[in-house]
Every structure is written in C-alpha cells, then in structure tokens.
Design an enzyme around this catalytic site. Structure first.
Site, PDB file in Angstrom:
ATOM      1  N   GLY A   1      -9.381   2.887  -7.536  1.00 52.50           N
ATOM      2  CA  GLY A   1      -8.920   1.561  -7.133  1.00 52.50           C
ATOM      3  C   GLY A   1      -8.383   0.820  -8.337  1.00 52.50           C
ATOM      4  O   GLY A   1      -8.652   1.190  -9.495  1.00 52.50           O
TER       5      GLY A   1
ATOM      6  N   ASN B   1     -15.534   4.078   2.490  1.00 54.17           N
ATOM      7  CA  ASN B   1     -16.223   3.921   1.208  1.00 54.17           C
ATOM      8  C   ASN B   1     -17.283   4.989   0.929  1.00 54.17           C
ATOM      9  O   ASN B   1     -17.260   5.606  -0.142  1.00 54.17           O
ATOM     10  CB  ASN B   1     -16.812   2.511   1.080  1.00 54.17           C
TER      11      ASN B   1
ATOM     12  N   TYR C   1       0.838  -1.203   0.000  1.00 58.83           N
ATOM     13  CA  TYR C   1       0.000   0.000   0.000  1.00 58.83           C
ATOM     14  C   TYR C   1       0.875   1.256   0.000  1.00 58.83           C
ATOM     15  O   TYR C   1       2.058   1.199   0.340  1.00 58.83           O
ATOM     16  CB  TYR C   1      -0.925  -0.019   1.229  1.00 58.83           C
TER      17      TYR C   1
HETATM   18  P1  NDP Z   1     -14.850  -4.496  -1.682  1.00 57.65           P
HETATM   19  O1  NDP Z   1     -13.985  -5.451  -0.965  1.00 57.65           O
HETATM   20  O2  NDP Z   1     -16.135  -4.079  -1.072  1.00 57.65           O
HETATM   21  O3  NDP Z   1     -15.143  -5.074  -3.139  1.00 57.65           O
HETATM   22  C1  NDP Z   1     -14.114  -5.475  -3.991  1.00 57.65           C
HETATM   23  C2  NDP Z   1     -14.600  -5.259  -5.406  1.00 57.65           C
HETATM   24  O4  NDP Z   1     -13.539  -5.469  -6.310  1.00 57.65           O
HETATM   25  C3  NDP Z   1     -15.728  -6.188  -5.828  1.00 57.65           C
HETATM   26  O5  NDP Z   1     -16.634  -5.449  -6.602  1.00 57.65           O
HETATM   27  C4  NDP Z   1     -15.012  -7.224  -6.689  1.00 57.65           C
HETATM   28  O6  NDP Z   1     -15.835  -7.764  -7.685  1.00 57.65           O
HETATM   29  C5  NDP Z   1     -13.985  -6.347  -7.357  1.00 57.65           C
HETATM   30  N1  NDP Z   1     -12.846  -7.110  -7.868  1.00 57.65           N
HETATM   31  C6  NDP Z   1     -11.996  -7.874  -7.155  1.00 57.65           C
HETATM   32  N2  NDP Z   1     -11.036  -8.370  -7.953  1.00 57.65           N
HETATM   33  C7  NDP Z   1     -11.307  -7.911  -9.212  1.00 57.65           C
HETATM   34  C8  NDP Z   1     -10.684  -8.092 -10.475  1.00 57.65           C
HETATM   35  N3  NDP Z   1      -9.590  -8.831 -10.619  1.00 57.65           N
HETATM   36  N4  NDP Z   1     -11.244  -7.468 -11.522  1.00 57.65           N
HETATM   37  C9  NDP Z   1     -12.348  -6.710 -11.387  1.00 57.65           C
HETATM   38  N5  NDP Z   1     -12.979  -6.507 -10.211  1.00 57.65           N
HETATM   39  C10 NDP Z   1     -12.455  -7.114  -9.135  1.00 57.65           C
HETATM   40  O7  NDP Z   1     -13.960  -3.207  -2.031  1.00 57.65           O
HETATM   41  P2  NDP Z   1     -14.021  -1.690  -1.594  1.00 57.65           P
HETATM   42  O8  NDP Z   1     -15.228  -1.047  -2.120  1.00 57.65           O
HETATM   43  O9  NDP Z   1     -13.748  -1.557  -0.162  1.00 57.65           O
HETATM   44  O10 NDP Z   1     -12.762  -1.146  -2.430  1.00 57.65           O
HETATM   45  C11 NDP Z   1     -12.769  -1.269  -3.845  1.00 57.65           C
HETATM   46  C12 NDP Z   1     -11.484  -0.646  -4.404  1.00 57.65           C
HETATM   47  O11 NDP Z   1     -11.472   0.733  -4.085  1.00 57.65           O
HETATM   48  C13 NDP Z   1     -10.215  -1.218  -3.792  1.00 57.65           C
HETATM   49  O12 NDP Z   1      -9.209  -1.205  -4.771  1.00 57.65           O
HETATM   50  C14 NDP Z   1      -9.872  -0.216  -2.698  1.00 57.65           C
HETATM   51  O13 NDP Z   1      -8.513  -0.216  -2.348  1.00 57.65           O
HETATM   52  C15 NDP Z   1     -10.289   1.062  -3.384  1.00 57.65           C
HETATM   53  N6  NDP Z   1     -10.618   2.156  -2.490  1.00 57.65           N
HETATM   54  C16 NDP Z   1      -9.997   3.339  -2.752  1.00 57.65           C
HETATM   55  C17 NDP Z   1     -10.272   4.442  -2.012  1.00 57.65           C
HETATM   56  C18 NDP Z   1      -9.609   5.718  -2.361  1.00 57.65           C
HETATM   57  O14 NDP Z   1      -9.717   6.698  -1.612  1.00 57.65           O
HETATM   58  N7  NDP Z   1      -8.917   5.788  -3.496  1.00 57.65           N
HETATM   59  C19 NDP Z   1     -11.181   4.386  -0.868  1.00 57.65           C
HETATM   60  C20 NDP Z   1     -11.855   3.107  -0.726  1.00 57.65           C
HETATM   61  C21 NDP Z   1     -11.551   2.040  -1.508  1.00 57.65           C
HETATM   62  P3  NDP Z   1     -16.299  -9.326  -7.675  1.00 57.65           P
HETATM   63  O15 NDP Z   1     -17.497  -9.378  -6.790  1.00 57.65           O
HETATM   64  O16 NDP Z   1     -16.594  -9.539  -9.108  1.00 57.65           O
HETATM   65  O17 NDP Z   1     -15.141 -10.137  -7.163  1.00 57.65           O
END
Ligand code: NDP
Length: 373
Positions: free
Chosen positions: A284, A165, A92
C-alpha cells in the site's frame, strides 16, 4: 428457492398454450431466464470519477434476470476500503465501466440459484472471488463463478472483511520468507485492517511483530488495543530513527520481513532495520510517497524489495480453487478459535453513506466503516 416468473415472449407463449406449459418438466422450466423474486435493489452508484462524497449517490436499480449460472444475493455487509475510495476517485489500477456500483468486498446470503449452479445453495454466505462486483447495494444477481462460499458460523463483520485484508496479510506472511516461531516481522500502518490481520496471523504462528503507527493523542489506548490482539511491540514512526531500536533488537531478532503499507520515509526506515537478506513487501502507499531504497541496504545487506497485490494473486489462482479454499479455511479456523477477529469496525446503514465515506477518508480514525444493509 423462490417462485420464478418467466420473462419476455416466452411468458406470453406459456400462458397461450397452457397444455404445453403443463407438459414442461419443472427442471426445464427453471432453466429459462427468470426475474428474481427480489426485483430491485438500493445501491451506491457513481456515474463519474471524483470525490466520493460528491459523485456517489444512493439509487434504486432494477436487477437483471436470473440466468442459469447466476444467483440472487442479498448483500449483508460491505466495508469501505481505501481501494474502493481510489476506484471512485479514478486513481486505482483497475477501474470499472461507468456507471458503477462501489465496493469490492462484502458478504451476502444467497436467496435464489440458477438451475445450472451446483456449487452454491440457497442460504449460503458468499464473498466475491475478485474485485469489481460492486457490493455497496442491498441485492445483486451475480455469476456463481464470481463467488466463493464461506464456512458457516463466521461472525458477520469477520465475513464482510475477510476477502481482502486477512488474505493479503496471510499471503504476505506465507509467500515471501520462511517464517518460523520466534522470527520477527516489522510493519507500518499497523493499526490498519491489513495491519491488525498481520498481528493476529503472525501471533498465531508464534512470529513476533514490531508494529509502527503514527503518533496521536490516544496512542496509549491504541497501543493497548493492538497488544490485546497479539502485537509484541508498538512504536511510533519517530522511534524508527531513534537509538531505542538498538535496545529493542536486544530482546527480539531483527526482522526477516517488513510489510509496507505507507511508502516514503516510513518504508525506508523499515528497510534499514531488516536483517541481511530480508524482504520488504510493499502492498500500500497511504503516504502517496515513493519508496527510496538505501544503496547500503542493497549492497551490504542484500535486501529484497518486493510488491504484493491480492487481486493479482486471486486472478493468478482463479482456476486453482484449492489455493483460495485452503487459505479461507485456515483463516476461518483462526476466526472460529478466537485467534482472528475483524478489525475495529463502525457499522453504518446505507442511507448514512455520506458520513461513512467521509469517515473512511479521515486520518487517525482507526476504525473501518462497514455498510450494513
Ligand atoms: P485502513 O483503512 O484499515 O487503514 C488505513 C491505514 O493507513 C491506517 O493505519 C492509517 O493510519 C494509515 N494512513 C492513512 N494515511 C496515512 C499517511 N498519510 N501516512 C501514513 N499512514 C497513513 O486500510 P486497509 O488496511 O484496508 O489498507 C491499507 C493499505 O493497504 C491501503 O493502501 C490499501 O489500498 C492497501 N491494500 C493493499 C492490498 C494489496 O493487495 N496490495 C490489499 C488490501 C489493502 P492512521 O490511523 O495513522 O491514520
């Protein structure tokens, strides 16, 4: 407020000079560093970076003394977010000194306050102001300035998952494009925690959402679930490349804003559907693939390609309490009025952390693992 025991040499002197002890004003007495009435906590700690299931351990830790500006917090619930996993893995953008307690988000209840603390009182519910506090534990002594109080009557899971989130979703829907009722936003990872908050906050503003998810056997149920919280359209990644999209844009305007939590091809496809002058915000990179921007989108549609990190936003606004406060108030109003519910969550006890960590890293799980202490 709990009964404090004065620590160190001061306690010996106070016992030795009982008459002097009686003359001390109670306020002065409370201003010495004291041991909190909760002496230790159980915590999920890691001493090295690596795979979470291998490096995270459940340990008992002694709490530090309660200082004048600190508070003792009983942690109630804390989610496992992708950034928490990346922090343990050591990948990270910000990493704590090791050993470290995992977990950047969560809600706690204040048990005791130091004598200089004016903004927080015993019984308040608090969430971290910034990342890095280490919330996967049963209790902590934290600086009051590192915490924000929440208005009361917020359900536990909403409070535990509010600070990252929904704040990210709120800022992305507010700070990049001037969205009006009837406008459209397109997003991938629409079933993620961020995605579910985007759907609900957008719906509350009258903004339509096109929600892209990966195909899966239970797609109809997932679609139904996202529509139940306000999603207007739910489509598969593959549909982004199909002629059906033209049909879709006959019934809703092309998006002004695209929100990308995935990267790779998915991000490129979102960009292609933006209206001229629109913005794609990347927050993300779940696919761990770079974002490729088609030259034509830049030249002929003049799209803006931006990024957002809620941690940076909170740091930039650390001394502008009003910005964070008014956002949290708006989000809590949405929660109270039933317009913003927490993401689908699985509550797990701290001792079952192995299972929770494994599930948090599984694809297609569609539920946030929340450690409930
Ligand atoms: P969740 O754990 O709630 O959900 C994860 C999501 O990622 C699911 O929709 C999942 O889809 C999808 N996913 C996982 N692997 C893949 C892949 N290889 N290809 C496409 N989709 C995939 O996540 P959060 O909502 O907590 O976080 C989502 C992203 O946002 C993360 O990368 C996190 O680090 C980032 N984030 C960034 C923030 C910022 O300020 N920039 C703040 C909060 C989050 P499926 O169901 O299909 O597996």
């Amino acid at each position: 407020m709990g009964v404090y025991r004065v620590v160190g040499t001061m306690s010996w002197r106070l016992v030795a000079h009982k008459s002097a002890w009686r003359r001390l004003s109670p306020a002065l007495f409370r201003c010495f560093s004291v041991k909190p009435s909760v002496r230790d906590c159980t915590a999920l700690l890691y001493r090295n970076h690596g795979e979470p299931s291998q490096v995270v351990q459940l340990e008992t830790l002694q709490l530090p003394p309660l200082e004048n500006n600190s508070v003792v917090v009983k942690i109630l619930a804390s989610p496992i977010n992708p950034s928490d996993i990346n922090m343990v893995q050591g990948t990270y953008a910000i990493l704590p000194d090791l050993p470290a307690v995992g977990g950047n988000e969560g809600v706690g209840q204040v048990l005791e306050v130091g004598c200089n603390v004016k903004t927080i009182k015993v019984g308040d519910w608090v969430i971290p102001r910034d990342a890095g506090l280490g919330m996967w534990r049963t209790a902590a002594v934290l600086n009051a300035d590192d915490l924000v109080t929440l208005p009361s009557e917020i359900p536990l899971l909403s409070a535990a998952t509010l600070g990252v989130n929904p704040c990210t979703a709120f800022r992305m829907l507010t700070d990049f494009e001037n969205l009006k009722p009837g406008d459209t936003v397109i997003q991938n990872a629409a079933n993620s925690g961020v995605g579910q908050a985007v759907i609900q906050i957008a719906a509350a503003k009258g903004v339509h959402t096109i929600n892209v998810v990966r195909d899966r056997p239970d797609l109809p149920q997932l679609t139904e679930r996202l529509k139940a919280i306000g999603a207007n359209h739910v489509i598969k990644e593959e549909t982004l490349r199909r002629p059906e999209m033209k049909e879709l844009f006959k019934v809703c305007p092309r998006p002004k804003l695209a929100l990308n939590g995935v990267g790779g091809k998915s991000a490129t496809e979102l960009l292609r559907h933006l209206q001229s002058g629109g913005t794609m915000v990347t927050y993300g990179g779940m696919a761990k693939q770079p974002v490729t921007v088609p030259v034509s989108s830049l030249i002929f549609k003049n799209v803006k390609v931006r990024g957002f990190w809620v941690t940076q936003w909170k740091r930039d606004n650390r001394h502008n309490g009003e910005a964070l406060g008014s956002m949290l108030n708006e989000l809590c109003t949405l929660i109270r009025t039933g317009k913003l519910s927490p993401p689908s969550c699985t509550e797990v006890s701290l001792k079952d952390f192995h299972k929770a960590l494994e599930n948090a890293m599984k694809p297609y799980i569609s539920t946030k693992q929340v450690l409930v202490m």
